[in-house]
Motif scaffolding. Sequence first.
Motif, mmCIF file in Angstrom:
data_model
loop_
_atom_site.group_PDB
_atom_site.id
_atom_site.type_symbol
_atom_site.label_atom_id
_atom_site.label_comp_id
_atom_site.label_asym_id
_atom_site.label_seq_id
_atom_site.Cartn_x
_atom_site.Cartn_y
_atom_site.Cartn_z
ATOM 1 N N UNK A 293 0.810 -1.214 0.000
ATOM 2 C CA UNK A 293 0.000 0.000 0.000
ATOM 3 C C UNK A 293 0.848 1.271 0.000
ATOM 4 N N UNK A 294 1.946 1.363 0.793
ATOM 5 C CA UNK A 294 2.769 2.577 0.702
ATOM 6 C C UNK A 294 3.335 2.800 -0.697
ATOM 7 N N UNK A 295 3.734 1.726 -1.365
ATOM 8 C CA UNK A 295 4.274 1.868 -2.724
ATOM 9 C C UNK A 295 3.185 2.309 -3.701
ATOM 10 N N UNK A 296 1.971 1.786 -3.510
ATOM 11 C CA UNK A 296 0.860 2.200 -4.373
ATOM 12 C C UNK A 296 0.566 3.683 -4.183
ATOM 13 N N UNK A 297 0.566 4.131 -2.930
ATOM 14 C CA UNK A 297 0.317 5.556 -2.666
ATOM 15 C C UNK A 297 1.414 6.413 -3.276
ATOM 16 N N UNK A 298 2.675 5.935 -3.180
ATOM 17 C CA UNK A 298 3.777 6.685 -3.796
ATOM 18 C C UNK A 298 3.588 6.796 -5.301
ATOM 19 N N UNK A 299 3.098 5.725 -5.939
ATOM 20 C CA UNK A 299 2.860 5.789 -7.381
ATOM 21 C C UNK A 299 1.737 6.783 -7.691
ATOM 22 N N UNK A 300 0.697 6.792 -6.854
ATOM 23 C CA UNK A 300 -0.360 7.787 -7.063
ATOM 24 C C UNK A 300 0.211 9.205 -7.039
ATOM 25 N N UNK A 301 1.043 9.464 -6.061
ATOM 26 C CA UNK A 301 1.584 10.826 -5.908
ATOM 27 C C UNK A 301 2.505 11.181 -7.070
ATOM 28 N N UNK B 76 1.753 14.053 -9.783
ATOM 29 C CA UNK B 76 2.718 15.140 -9.973
ATOM 30 C C UNK B 76 3.056 15.298 -11.450
ATOM 31 N N UNK B 77 3.205 14.173 -12.154
ATOM 32 C CA UNK B 77 3.465 14.245 -13.585
ATOM 33 C C UNK B 77 2.281 14.862 -14.329
ATOM 34 N N UNK B 78 1.055 14.508 -13.912
ATOM 35 C CA UNK B 78 -0.131 15.107 -14.530
ATOM 36 C C UNK B 78 -0.159 16.607 -14.304
#
Length: 635
Positions: free
Chosen positions: A439-447, A451-453
Amino acid sequence: MKLTPEQARIIEMATEAMSEEQAELEGGRLINAPGVAGAGKSIIIVELARRDARRRILFLSQSRNLRDRARATLPPNVMAMTVQEAAHRYLQRLYATKLKTLPVQGSLTEQQMLSAGGAGTTQREVQRARQVLYRFYRSADRHPEPSHLPSGNRPGEEWVLAPGESRRVLRVARDVWFSQISRDPGSAPLTYAAEVKLWSQSATEQIHLEGLERSISVSPLHGAELVILEESQDADEAQLGLLSRQNIAVVMFGDAFQSLRQGNRRIQAQRHPLQERADTVYLRDSFRFGPSIASLLNALAHRAGSSRVDRCVGRGESNVYPSAHRYHWEAQQIPYTVITSSAVGLFQEALEATQRGKRIAWVDGLESYPIGLARDLAVLRRDGSDREPRADGSARSESSLADVNNLEEARARFRKRWDSTGLELCDWVEKAGRSTLELPDIIDRWRDQDQQRQEAMKDASQPPPERDVTLTTVARAKGHEWGRVAISDDCFPSALLQGRWQLAKRDRQVANRAYTAISRAQVAVAVSEAFLRYLEDQGVVLAPNSFPAGEEGVSDERVHSHFGCQRQTQLEMSPSLRRRRMALKPPRRVSNMASGHLRLKEQLEEQAESLKGHSVDELRAMLRGPARNDRRHGR
């Protein structure tokens, strides 16, 4: 668009001149316009501004969403502000010295209240005085009164004071208030709530401009000749009291079933004396959606206390589907918007969409939600210690979790602080962590993806990045609309799925959240199947859909009738970045070089001046030139 009779009536009342006797008796014209979502309020305001372009109109809203929308849609003679912004701009002039030294705060610290309360003030009295001040700020009274002491009959009022303690607590509350309204830089600072309260008690003042030998007039309504109050159901007695004292026209738009927070129930229900004394015009026609969505909203409103079963009339076209229909949209690669009740529901929807491989966008950007706290809690659940840095080496730890070593300690801290969002996030992390340890890695990917968007959306020359699902909460969706909307199941708690038809008063706000979420849809909405079954069991028959299943047509959401191009992109951007995308090109630098056209004009004017004394024959001879004259005479 042709105005409806109700819209035309509001415009006539707001613009017609009052007789001297009527103006002396009533002051300004007060108009109350309860309206459903999509009732064409923007059209009314545009027409009011168009009738007289020299008329200054002040548009007040309770949220930044509606203010931003108004700034993008309304004519230049309409000043769009939030109530907080209007109060701050006014007090910046009168309290300039104090505000430079003591900026406005969210709340007073315990030490500031002890200092303002005077010698002998105890911490217990300070805690009680906070609740007195909270009730006072939203009232129409000039200073804290005994009526602001808790009665013990409402939620959150577990304590009742003895007579002697009541007098001491009331004295502390008054001392704090009088210190706040003092212009002395050494007094107690203003809070956001106190700032609005002080503004609501104010009147036009003359202030002297330092360094200039003149004075100016400062008005709490910024010199407006007409005031539009949007979301009047979320206003308080202090705000309505200010507007009712004006000698100008005031139009109040509101919807009793779009109130999302605790407040004055009479104001929310449009039955406050200040609202009842106004001329009232009901706006029942909605041009946003069709009869099927309107009938769904009518059912919710009737359960929540509406006396009418046909309160809303849908004039457009729309379809209502069970919630599983959203997967049909996904199969057809049709983007849609999901609205949830809370941030926890938002993150759960994001997790499920990620597992389905969908591209996610977030209204107002991901960082507008408590994603940092969710990530820290996920690390606590997985590793037991929140010491993990980001990939770039910077920490992401929230200050609220300082010295917390596990999830149970975090829960205990949130309980102590009465932080319901933190407790809900703890439960979500515990549940989600059982299905995935990443879950922490998934949240990091969301962020990182968001940020890229955000970086990509800064360039207005480029189309917005593709998306499959846009996520938002009810509070952030308010004031906006989308073509296809799916309502998360957390908007339909058990109170809406079972029990008797008429909801208890404590549950009506739950119905308001579902009502607000559904009313964001323009053409198609997918709602809880359990809720649709409940309506069917209660004998409620929804209006038929306008389109065959799956064939509803939705125009490109990037182009909007109010915001223009790339509407969706603006909503998905962080509010602090939106101006960068929409910023106008810098003006061209003024050149100091003389214009060639002007030089030629000056030369012609000089020649004309020198030749004005010659005859016509002389001028003709000059045009022939000396060479032609010589050839004519045989030279």
